[in-house]
Enzyme design. Structure first.
Site, PDB file in Angstrom:
ATOM      1  N   GLU A 322      21.873  24.949 -20.730  1.00 54.73           N
ATOM      2  CA  GLU A 322      23.062  25.332 -19.960  1.00 54.73           C
ATOM      3  C   GLU A 322      24.366  24.891 -20.620  1.00 54.73           C
ATOM      4  O   GLU A 322      25.265  24.364 -19.970  1.00 54.73           O
ATOM      5  CB  GLU A 322      22.938  24.750 -18.536  1.00 54.73           C
ATOM      6  CG  GLU A 322      21.714  25.282 -17.827  1.00 54.73           C
ATOM      7  CD  GLU A 322      21.495  24.651 -16.458  1.00 54.73           C
ATOM      8  OE1 GLU A 322      21.743  23.454 -16.295  1.00 54.73           O
ATOM      9  OE2 GLU A 322      21.058  25.382 -15.550  1.00 54.73           O
TER      10      GLU A 322
HETATM   11  N1  IFG Z   1      18.604  23.642 -14.303  1.00 57.22           N
HETATM   12  C1  IFG Z   1      19.029  22.444 -15.047  1.00 57.22           C
HETATM   13  C2  IFG Z   1      18.540  21.103 -14.502  1.00 57.22           C
HETATM   14  C3  IFG Z   1      18.439  21.065 -12.986  1.00 57.22           C
HETATM   15  C4  IFG Z   1      17.627  22.259 -12.515  1.00 57.22           C
HETATM   16  C5  IFG Z   1      17.335  22.162 -11.028  1.00 57.22           C
HETATM   17  C6  IFG Z   1      17.173  22.832 -16.614  1.00 57.22           C
HETATM   18  C7  IFG Z   1      16.654  22.729 -18.017  1.00 57.22           C
HETATM   19  C8  IFG Z   1      18.371  23.531 -12.862  1.00 57.22           C
HETATM   20  N2  IFG Z   1      18.501  22.560 -16.426  1.00 57.22           N
HETATM   21  O1  IFG Z   1      16.448  23.138 -15.706  1.00 57.22           O
HETATM   22  O2  IFG Z   1      19.441  20.078 -14.928  1.00 57.22           O
HETATM   23  O3  IFG Z   1      19.715  21.048 -12.397  1.00 57.22           O
HETATM   24  O4  IFG Z   1      16.339  23.075 -10.638  1.00 57.22           O
END
Ligand code: IFG
Length: 466
Positions: A322
């Site tokens: 992200e």
């Molecule tokens: N995506 C984010 C996490 C977490 C997750 C919660 C990944 C690799 C959503 N990154 O998953 O930090 O916030 O479900």
């Protein structure tokens, strides 16, 4: 698992994971009694597993279960024999590998043979599950402690069988992590990925950058409690406890995004030289290390150096997810520099699969999570000969709700019932081949979790399904 008839009969009823090979011999059942002894040998590794087995069985059975080291080939009557050897009648040592075992139950007792102590340790987890479930009680229970007769030959399909615990959105002290390790060991999980840093907190002391823990460790999502962090002694205690359960720790320092805690700790890490305030919300993707500043790589090198020195396992996970506030070209530049830093400290890079936008070395591992990219990040990895760990959020994310009634958890990836956690294909329906898959992992993010009870509510039974 499929019904008993289809895979070796009664001996496999209820075993998780399901063994590779099994056969039942009802005439050969054995009951553990006060007279049962545990005999190990040869080698200290076997004795340690013998002591583990005794510690597991004594509380509920109330039996002495004396542990002694026997000679290489003795199989004394009325004993549970744990032997490190050159394989056994039904499985060659190459078949069993380092983690496999051959377990036979006969009228005179139980024999578990393996090449390495890890195999014996996995064998005793199966023995635990072959006994009545009341054997897991911590106080004396009525017997009998009968084990169905037969033979099991078992070894893992995947090298990497992992659980991830996010100790950053909310902090969990060492005893909680150790309890989770106890639970994971029962299902032959062998990797524990600890998410040690994020926007809302930094959870591991770094001598060269003390403010990371002192300042970065003082916050958490919602700030109901005041965060926390592992000293190096704490982290080493977790590593040692995991190792005693034949589980390898994979530490994650998330970069270049999910870095607000670090950026808030050191103004000089920020492109504009200004440290942002601590962040206690739940947004993602707004932070970024300063890719074009040299100090960023000094910081990363210092952190990786200190973490690598405390981590016997092969991987340092540097996140990579992200990175919405890092340009695509900066991101690639950063990942390739990060990869070089990890390798310079004798470790292999692991990262969320977006890192496959960069040129990755063959030993690097990409963890596939974002099913919304329809496989792009995992195939970008496998096309360059990099293996993946499958953790697709719509099947493996234990922080997702079971259903609309689940109070804890998130649901951006959809509800995940036990069936959804169990019945899915790590090779993603052929988008990658099974040989590209190093293994699977069940991430448990902690935005909405505060206690061990919360962890256990979300993890079990779905982690067993994984
Ligand atoms: N995506 C984010 C996490 C977490 C997750 C919660 C990944 C690799 C959503 N990154 O998953 O930090 O916030 O479900």
């Amino acid at each position: 698992p499929p019904g008993p008839a289809s895979n070796g009969g009664a001996i496999t009823a209820g075993l998780i994971p399901l063994p590779v090979l099994a056969s039942t011999d009802e005439s050969a059942s054995y009951s553990v009694t006060a007279a049962t002894r545990i005999v190990t040998g040869p080698g200290a590794g076997a004795e340690a597993v013998g002591d583990d087995l005794a510690a597991l069985l004594r509380p509920a059975t109330g039996f002495p279960l004396a542990v002694s080291s026997g000679d290489a080939d003795s199989t004394p009557a009325n004993s549970i024999v744990l032997r490190l050897g050159n394989g056994s009648a039904s499985a060659t040592s190459s078949t069993l590998g380092d983690e496999g075992y051959d377990l036979t139950v006969s009228k005179s007792g139980v024999l578990i043979v393996a090449n390495k102590a890890a195999g014996l340790f996995h064998g005793i987890q199966t023995l635990r599950q072959l006994l009545p479930a009341s054997v897991e009680a911590t106080s004396a229970q009525p017997g009998p402690w009968r084990v169905t007769g037969g033979q099991i030959v078992d070894y893992p399909h995947y090298a990497y069988r992992g659980a991830m615990l996010d100790v950053t959105r909310h902090f969990f002290p060492v005893p909680d992590v150790e309890r989770y390790i106890d639970e994971l060991a029962l299902y032959k999980v062998n990797m524990l990925h600890l998410h040690l840093s994020d926007d809302q907190g930094w959870r591991i002391a770094v001598d060269a950058w003390p403010n990371l823990a002192l300042h970065g460790g003082s916050s958490e999502v919602g700030n109901r409690d005041k965060g926390g962090y592992y000293t190096k002694a704490d982290y080493s205690a977790i590593v040692a406890y995991a190792q005693a359960h034949f589980i390898t720790v994979v530490p994650e320092i998330d970069t270049p995004s999910h870095t607000n805690a670090a950026l808030s700790s050191y103004p000089e890490l920020n492109c504009d030289g200004v440290a942002p305030p601590v962040y206690t919300g739940e947004n993602v993707g707004f932070s970024s290390l300063c890719v074009n500043k040299a100090i960023t790589y000094t910081f990363l090198d210092d952190v990786v150096a200190e973490l690598a020195a405390l981590t016997p396992g092969p991987y340092i996970h540097l996140g990579g997810d992200e990175a919405h506030s890092t340009s695509a070209s900066d991101y690639v530049t950063f990942v390739q520099k990060a990869q070089a830093i990890v390798e310079a400290h004798g470790k292999q890079l692991m990262g969320w699969a977006e890192i496959s936008a960069a040129k990755l070395d063959p030993g690097t591992v990409a963890e596939y999570w974002n099913f919304n990219d329809h496989g792009a990040s995992e195939t970008n990895a496998t096309r360059q000969g990099v293996k993946i760990v499958a953790a697709p959020a719509d099947h493996a994310y234990l922080d997702q709700k079971y259903d609309a009634q689940t109070t804890l958890g998130l649901n951006w990836a959809g509800d995940i019932e036990v069936e959804d956690a169990y019945a899915w294909d790590p090779a993603d329906g052929g988008r990658v081949s099974d040989s590209d898959v190093l293994g699977v992992e069940g991430p448990l993010w902690s935005e909405t979790l505060h206690t061990m009870a919360d962890i256990e509510y979300m993890a079990w039974p779905r982690m067993a399904g994984l």
